[in-house]
Design an enzyme around this catalytic site. Structure first.
Site, PDB file in Angstrom:
ATOM      1  N   GLY A   1       0.708  -1.203   0.147  1.00  0.00           N
ATOM      2  CA  GLY A   1       0.175   0.290   0.010  1.00  0.00           C
ATOM      3  C   GLY A   1       1.004   1.154   0.210  1.00  0.00           C
ATOM      4  N   LEU A   2       0.473   2.309   0.125  1.00  0.00           N
ATOM      5  CA  LEU A   2       1.116   3.841  -0.258  1.00  0.00           C
ATOM      6  C   LEU A   2       1.704   3.814   1.189  1.00  0.00           C
ATOM      7  CD1 LEU A   2      -1.939   5.833  -1.534  1.00  0.00           C
ATOM      8  CD2 LEU A   2       0.330   4.950  -2.770  1.00  0.00           C
ATOM      9  N   SER A   3       2.311   4.674   0.834  1.00  0.00           N
ATOM     10  CA  SER A   3       3.085   5.309   2.370  1.00  0.00           C
ATOM     11  C   SER A   3       2.062   6.271   3.021  1.00  0.00           C
ATOM     12  CB  SER A   3       4.393   5.999   1.897  1.00  0.00           C
ATOM     13  OG  SER A   3       5.151   6.750   2.797  1.00  0.00           O
ATOM     14  N   GLY A   4       2.341   5.479   4.334  1.00  0.00           N
ATOM     15  CA  GLY A   4       1.173   5.803   4.969  1.00  0.00           C
ATOM     16  C   GLY A   4      -0.050   5.761   4.968  1.00  0.00           C
ATOM     17  N   SER A   5      -0.322   4.806   4.167  1.00  0.00           N
ATOM     18  CA  SER A   5      -2.008   3.970   4.294  1.00  0.00           C
ATOM     19  C   SER A   5      -2.375   2.765   5.413  1.00  0.00           C
ATOM     20  CB  SER A   5      -1.900   2.920   3.305  1.00  0.00           C
ATOM     21  OG  SER A   5      -0.652   2.139   3.553  1.00  0.00           O
ATOM     22  N   GLY A   6      -0.688   2.320   5.867  1.00  0.00           N
ATOM     23  CA  GLY A   6      -1.177   2.498   7.394  1.00  0.00           C
ATOM     24  C   GLY A   6       0.165   0.803   7.871  1.00  0.00           C
ATOM     25  N   LYS A   7       0.573   0.442   6.150  1.00  0.00           N
ATOM     26  CA  LYS A   7       1.063  -1.390   6.331  1.00  0.00           C
ATOM     27  C   LYS A   7       1.891  -1.268   7.825  1.00  0.00           C
ATOM     28  CE  LYS A   7       3.593   0.199   3.042  1.00  0.00           C
ATOM     29  NZ  LYS A   7       3.361   0.758   3.055  1.00  0.00           N
ATOM     30  N   SER A   8       2.701  -0.740   8.490  1.00  0.00           N
ATOM     31  CA  SER A   8       3.625  -0.474   9.689  1.00  0.00           C
ATOM     32  C   SER A   8       2.557  -0.637  11.248  1.00  0.00           C
ATOM     33  CB  SER A   8       4.773   0.353   9.803  1.00  0.00           C
ATOM     34  OG  SER A   8       5.440   0.536   8.725  1.00  0.00           O
TER      35      SER A   8
ATOM     36  N   SER B   1       6.030  -1.842  -2.112  1.00  0.00           N
ATOM     37  CA  SER B   1       6.384  -2.917  -3.438  1.00  0.00           C
ATOM     38  C   SER B   1       4.929  -2.422  -4.413  1.00  0.00           C
ATOM     39  CB  SER B   1       5.509  -4.250  -2.605  1.00  0.00           C
ATOM     40  OG  SER B   1       4.807  -4.885  -1.789  1.00  0.00           O
TER      41      SER B   1
HETATM   42  N1  LIG Z   1      10.203   7.797  -3.378  1.00  0.00           N
HETATM   43  C1  LIG Z   1       9.854   6.995  -2.327  1.00  0.00           C
HETATM   44  N2  LIG Z   1       8.549   6.576  -2.791  1.00  0.00           N
HETATM   45  C2  LIG Z   1       8.336   6.144  -1.708  1.00  0.00           C
HETATM   46  N3  LIG Z   1       8.659   5.709  -0.708  1.00  0.00           N
HETATM   47  C3  LIG Z   1       9.810   6.334  -0.009  1.00  0.00           C
HETATM   48  C4  LIG Z   1      10.844   7.446  -1.272  1.00  0.00           C
HETATM   49  N4  LIG Z   1      11.604   7.898  -0.333  1.00  0.00           N
HETATM   50  C5  LIG Z   1      11.861   7.617   0.836  1.00  0.00           C
HETATM   51  N5  LIG Z   1      10.780   6.687   1.040  1.00  0.00           N
HETATM   52  C6  LIG Z   1      10.474   6.003   2.679  1.00  0.00           C
HETATM   53  O1  LIG Z   1      10.320   4.711   2.292  1.00  0.00           O
HETATM   54  C7  LIG Z   1       9.847   3.991   3.066  1.00  0.00           C
HETATM   55  C8  LIG Z   1       9.290   2.664   1.194  1.00  0.00           C
HETATM   56  O2  LIG Z   1      10.313   1.797   1.612  1.00  0.00           O
HETATM   57  P1  LIG Z   1       9.739   0.202   0.747  1.00  0.00           P
HETATM   58  O3  LIG Z   1      11.338  -0.135   1.011  1.00  0.00           O
HETATM   59  O4  LIG Z   1       8.396  -0.433   1.212  1.00  0.00           O
HETATM   60  O5  LIG Z   1       9.171   0.638  -0.702  1.00  0.00           O
HETATM   61  S1  LIG Z   1       9.942  -0.592  -2.116  1.00  0.00           S
HETATM   62  O6  LIG Z   1       8.807  -0.677  -1.814  1.00  0.00           O
HETATM   63  O7  LIG Z   1      10.815  -0.993  -2.433  1.00  0.00           O
HETATM   64  O8  LIG Z   1       8.335   0.886  -3.214  1.00  0.00           O
HETATM   65  C9  LIG Z   1       8.007   4.503   2.683  1.00  0.00           C
HETATM   66  O9  LIG Z   1       8.118   4.271   4.102  1.00  0.00           O
HETATM   67  P2  LIG Z   1       6.019   3.951   4.294  1.00  0.00           P
HETATM   68  O10 LIG Z   1       5.739   5.477   4.293  1.00  0.00           O
HETATM   69  O11 LIG Z   1       6.664   3.001   5.693  1.00  0.00           O
HETATM   70  O12 LIG Z   1       5.889   3.022   3.539  1.00  0.00           O
HETATM   71  C10 LIG Z   1       8.811   5.641   2.862  1.00  0.00           C
HETATM   72  O13 LIG Z   1       9.311   6.491   3.872  1.00  0.00           O
HETATM   73  N1  LIG Z   2      -7.488   2.939  10.968  1.00  0.00           N
HETATM   74  C1  LIG Z   2      -5.649   3.088  11.090  1.00  0.00           C
HETATM   75  N2  LIG Z   2      -5.306   1.579  10.906  1.00  0.00           N
HETATM   76  C2  LIG Z   2      -3.896   2.103  10.685  1.00  0.00           C
HETATM   77  N3  LIG Z   2      -3.136   3.541  10.409  1.00  0.00           N
HETATM   78  C3  LIG Z   2      -4.055   4.561  10.558  1.00  0.00           C
HETATM   79  C4  LIG Z   2      -5.795   4.424  10.975  1.00  0.00           C
HETATM   80  N4  LIG Z   2      -6.166   5.095  11.056  1.00  0.00           N
HETATM   81  C5  LIG Z   2      -4.707   6.385  11.532  1.00  0.00           C
HETATM   82  N5  LIG Z   2      -3.779   5.567  10.958  1.00  0.00           N
HETATM   83  C6  LIG Z   2      -2.349   6.883  11.474  1.00  0.00           C
HETATM   84  O1  LIG Z   2      -1.836   6.777   9.670  1.00  0.00           O
HETATM   85  C7  LIG Z   2      -0.457   6.397   9.344  1.00  0.00           C
HETATM   86  C8  LIG Z   2       0.215   4.994   9.399  1.00  0.00           C
HETATM   87  O2  LIG Z   2       1.383   5.408   8.640  1.00  0.00           O
HETATM   88  P1  LIG Z   2       2.575   3.922   8.687  1.00  0.00           P
HETATM   89  O3  LIG Z   2       1.382   3.078   9.525  1.00  0.00           O
HETATM   90  O4  LIG Z   2       4.324   4.308   9.149  1.00  0.00           O
HETATM   91  O5  LIG Z   2       2.349   3.625   7.719  1.00  0.00           O
HETATM   92  P2  LIG Z   2       2.700   3.062   6.003  1.00  0.00           P
HETATM   93  O6  LIG Z   2       3.670   1.942   6.675  1.00  0.00           O
HETATM   94  O7  LIG Z   2       1.888   2.494   5.052  1.00  0.00           O
HETATM   95  O8  LIG Z   2       3.883   4.086   5.586  1.00  0.00           O
HETATM   96  C9  LIG Z   2       0.459   5.910  11.146  1.00  0.00           C
HETATM   97  O9  LIG Z   2       0.423   7.064  12.023  1.00  0.00           O
HETATM   98  C10 LIG Z   2      -1.206   5.732  12.261  1.00  0.00           C
HETATM   99  O10 LIG Z   2      -1.078   5.841  13.441  1.00  0.00           O
END
Ligand SMILES: Nc1ncnc2c1ncn2[C@@H]1O[C@H](COP(=O)(O)OS(=O)(=O)O)[C@@H](OP(=O)(O)O)[C@H]1O
Ligand SMILES: Nc1ncnc2c1ncn2[C@@H]1O[C@H](COP(=O)(O)OP(=O)(O)O)[C@@H](O)[C@H]1O
Length: 201
Positions: A34-41, A108
């Protein structure tokens, strides 16, 4: 990169099935995408805690963490993302062989890369979990301030802004974090694992 030659596979005396029996549960890879910030972690960490409490042997691989070590030489070009996911697929395969319920949390973004990771595993061992959240909400959350940087042009090729994200077409599990609570998302996945018989051997 050179290819290895003159190498011969060596079978172990203890098999994946033996390890599963000892653990009293099956092993599989829960592949969060999923997108960055979607909630994977957030969701994978909460799920791991829940499974651990149920006596399940787990290990979680997270994009940010793995990029500090194993994949620290990789950036975010399509080629580097492909290699990132290839290595994680291989590591997940080893962990499933080791008998663990493995949780991977990587954007991914490319279908073909996720499909390659799936191919390494047996059927039922790869569970794609699509963490769906609209990009506006992800940008609003912006937990690491990266969307802001991407909008300011400080990060180029940021997923969802100026790099693609290819949605799963047929994920085993769909969670929608812009519509569900964290607890609801975790429960959906636990229910899937129970229904599929993963939590017993
Ligand atoms: N250009 C760009 N695009 C997307 N994300 C970026 C980028 N640069 C740095 N980051 C940070 O790196 C995290 C994503 O790493 P991933 O290994 O999950 O990415 S990938 O699967 O290879 O696309 C991602 O973490 P998450 O927010 O947890 O998804 C970001 O914190
Ligand atoms: N329903 C929800 N499920 C998961 N995360 C949520 C939800 N609502 C809000 N959040 C917030 O969204 C953010 C997701 O960040 P993160 O887990 O780091 O996402 P990712 O790993 O996809 O980048 C966190 O700050 C989390 O507290």
């Amino acid at each position: 990169m050179t290819e290895s030659t003159n190498i011969v596979w060596h079978d172990s005396e203890v098999t994946k099935l033996d390890r599963r029996k000892l653990n009293h549960h099956k092993s599989a890879a829960l592949w969060f995408t999923g997108l960055s910030g979607s909630g994977k972690s957030t969701v994978s960490a909460a799920l791991e805690k829940k499974l651990h409490g149920l006596g399940v042997h787990t290990y979680r691989l997270d994009g940010d963490n793995v990029r500090h070590g194993l994949n620290k030489n990789l950036g975010f070009s399509p080629e580097d993302r492909q290699e990132n996911i290839r290595r994680i697929g291989e590591v997940a395969n080893l962990m499933v062989d080791a008998g663990l319920v493995t949780l991977t949390a990587f954007i991914s973004p490319y279908r073909v890369d996720r499909a390659r990771a799936r191919e390494l595993l047996d059927e039922k061992e790869f569970i794609e979990v699509y963490v769906k959240c609209n990009v506006e909400e992800c940008e609003e959350r912006d937990p690491k301030g990266l969307y802001k940087k991407a909008r300011a042009g400080e990060i180029k090729g940021f997923t969802g802004i100026d790099a693609p994200y290819e949605e799963p077409l047929n994920p085993e599990v769909l969670i929608e974090t812009d519509q569900q609570t964290l607890e609801e998302s975790v429960q959906v996945i636990v229910d899937y694992l129970k229904r599929g018989g993963y939590l017993s051997s």
